[in-house]
Design a protein around this motif. Sequence first.
Motif, PDB file in Angstrom:
ATOM      1  N   GLY A 108      -0.170   7.345   2.868  1.00 35.07           N
ATOM      2  CA  GLY A 108      -1.120   8.922   2.412  1.00 35.07           C
ATOM      3  C   GLY A 108      -0.242  10.263   3.346  1.00 35.07           C
ATOM      4  O   GLY A 108      -0.887  11.323   2.703  1.00 35.07           O
ATOM      5  N   PHE A 109       0.937   9.648   3.996  1.00 38.41           N
ATOM      6  CA  PHE A 109       1.841  10.803   4.292  1.00 38.41           C
ATOM      7  C   PHE A 109       3.104  10.216   4.641  1.00 38.41           C
ATOM      8  O   PHE A 109       2.944   8.702   4.532  1.00 38.41           O
ATOM      9  CB  PHE A 109       1.251  11.287   5.982  1.00 38.41           C
ATOM     10  CG  PHE A 109       0.835  10.283   6.862  1.00 38.41           C
ATOM     11  CD1 PHE A 109       2.441   9.647   7.642  1.00 38.41           C
ATOM     12  CD2 PHE A 109       0.301   9.312   6.568  1.00 38.41           C
ATOM     13  CE1 PHE A 109       2.588   8.413   8.551  1.00 38.41           C
ATOM     14  CE2 PHE A 109      -0.527   7.758   7.653  1.00 38.41           C
ATOM     15  CZ  PHE A 109       1.320   8.028   8.071  1.00 38.41           C
ATOM     16  N   ASN A 110       4.021  11.318   4.761  1.00 48.72           N
ATOM     17  CA  ASN A 110       5.240  10.740   5.078  1.00 48.72           C
ATOM     18  C   ASN A 110       5.962  10.199   6.644  1.00 48.72           C
ATOM     19  O   ASN A 110       5.182  11.054   7.365  1.00 48.72           O
ATOM     20  CB  ASN A 110       6.430  11.755   4.551  1.00 48.72           C
ATOM     21  CG  ASN A 110       7.071  12.193   3.214  1.00 48.72           C
ATOM     22  OD1 ASN A 110       6.070  12.117   1.821  1.00 48.72           O
ATOM     23  ND2 ASN A 110       6.438  13.950   3.016  1.00 48.72           N
ATOM     24  N   TYR A 111       6.718   9.498   6.435  1.00 53.21           N
ATOM     25  CA  TYR A 111       7.397   8.452   7.514  1.00 53.21           C
ATOM     26  C   TYR A 111       8.710   8.846   8.030  1.00 53.21           C
ATOM     27  O   TYR A 111       9.504   8.634   6.814  1.00 53.21           O
ATOM     28  CB  TYR A 111       6.524   7.067   7.630  1.00 53.21           C
ATOM     29  CG  TYR A 111       6.512   6.705   9.454  1.00 53.21           C
ATOM     30  CD1 TYR A 111       5.566   6.730  10.379  1.00 53.21           C
ATOM     31  CD2 TYR A 111       7.527   5.581   9.274  1.00 53.21           C
ATOM     32  CE1 TYR A 111       6.237   6.020  11.385  1.00 53.21           C
ATOM     33  CE2 TYR A 111       8.299   5.127  10.061  1.00 53.21           C
ATOM     34  CZ  TYR A 111       6.784   4.977  11.200  1.00 53.21           C
ATOM     35  OH  TYR A 111       6.970   4.743  12.391  1.00 53.21           O
ATOM     36  N   LYS A 112       8.931   9.348   8.676  1.00 50.21           N
ATOM     37  CA  LYS A 112       9.988   9.770   9.233  1.00 50.21           C
ATOM     38  C   LYS A 112      10.311   8.814  11.192  1.00 50.21           C
ATOM     39  O   LYS A 112       9.846   8.914  11.522  1.00 50.21           O
ATOM     40  CB  LYS A 112      10.665  11.259   9.174  1.00 50.21           C
ATOM     41  CG  LYS A 112      10.111  11.596   7.727  1.00 50.21           C
ATOM     42  CD  LYS A 112      11.257  12.782   7.521  1.00 50.21           C
ATOM     43  CE  LYS A 112      11.427  13.235   6.360  1.00 50.21           C
ATOM     44  NZ  LYS A 112      11.232  14.785   6.476  1.00 50.21           N
ATOM     45  N   ALA A 117       1.051  -0.981   0.013  1.00 52.00           N
ATOM     46  CA  ALA A 117       0.317   0.341   0.214  1.00 52.00           C
ATOM     47  C   ALA A 117       0.997   0.939   0.044  1.00 52.00           C
ATOM     48  O   ALA A 117       2.104   1.510   0.269  1.00 52.00           O
ATOM     49  CB  ALA A 117      -0.700  -0.178   1.368  1.00 52.00           C
ATOM     50  N   GLN A 118       0.090   1.728  -0.706  1.00 51.72           N
ATOM     51  CA  GLN A 118       1.473   3.352  -0.134  1.00 51.72           C
ATOM     52  C   GLN A 118       0.333   4.719   1.302  1.00 51.72           C
ATOM     53  O   GLN A 118      -0.525   4.563   0.948  1.00 51.72           O
ATOM     54  CB  GLN A 118       0.680   4.254  -1.799  1.00 51.72           C
ATOM     55  CG  GLN A 118       1.191   5.637  -1.787  1.00 51.72           C
ATOM     56  CD  GLN A 118       0.817   6.241  -3.787  1.00 51.72           C
ATOM     57  OE1 GLN A 118       0.603   5.674  -4.022  1.00 51.72           O
ATOM     58  NE2 GLN A 118       1.944   7.463  -3.271  1.00 51.72           N
TER      59      GLN A 118
END
Length: 192
Positions: free
Chosen positions: A188-192, A185-186
């Motif tokens: 929906g937000f940037n994860y850091k 899955a893609q």
Amino acid sequence: SDAILTKGTKIQPQHIALMASVGCTQPLVAKKPIVGIIATGNELVEPSTTPKASQIRDSNSCQLFAQAHDFNPIYFGIAKDTEKNLNNTIQKAIKQTNVLLISGGVSMGDFDLVPAALKNNSFDLLFEEIAIKPGKPTVFGISGNTFCFGLPGNPVSTFVIFELLVKPFLYKLMGHNYEPLTIQAQLGFNYK
């Protein structure tokens, strides 16, 4: 004659019908492993008990019992955070099981006694943590023909480790190559 099923097939209702249609009434099957479940922690009480201050209900054992329903689970109760109680519970469980699941007591806290208790009960620990989150403090050991997974006390970690490691392991003991469901899955937000 042609084979209608191959070794390692997990028998489903459609396979039963197929075997019946060709007169196969006594197929060779693998024995299901017997899975023992132990919870650890002085703070735990059974789900039917009203917790007092500083207590919580044991949910991991119920969860693991449901997850292991295909593998003859046996619940051995809550082992308190003492070396004696944990050793006694492990000794009782290994006499009746093939695979032991212990939730809690595997991190690095003052009352995380599971790795030492397993070593005291002749388990050779093959690993004491894995590179996964949640579930890093997972332990795995072998003693003769008995295997043990020490699972984190966090219910989400316990669930994930069972699905990703324990369940495929249990099926492999029966000769079946089970693979957990994976979905790409893609975010929906940037994860850091």
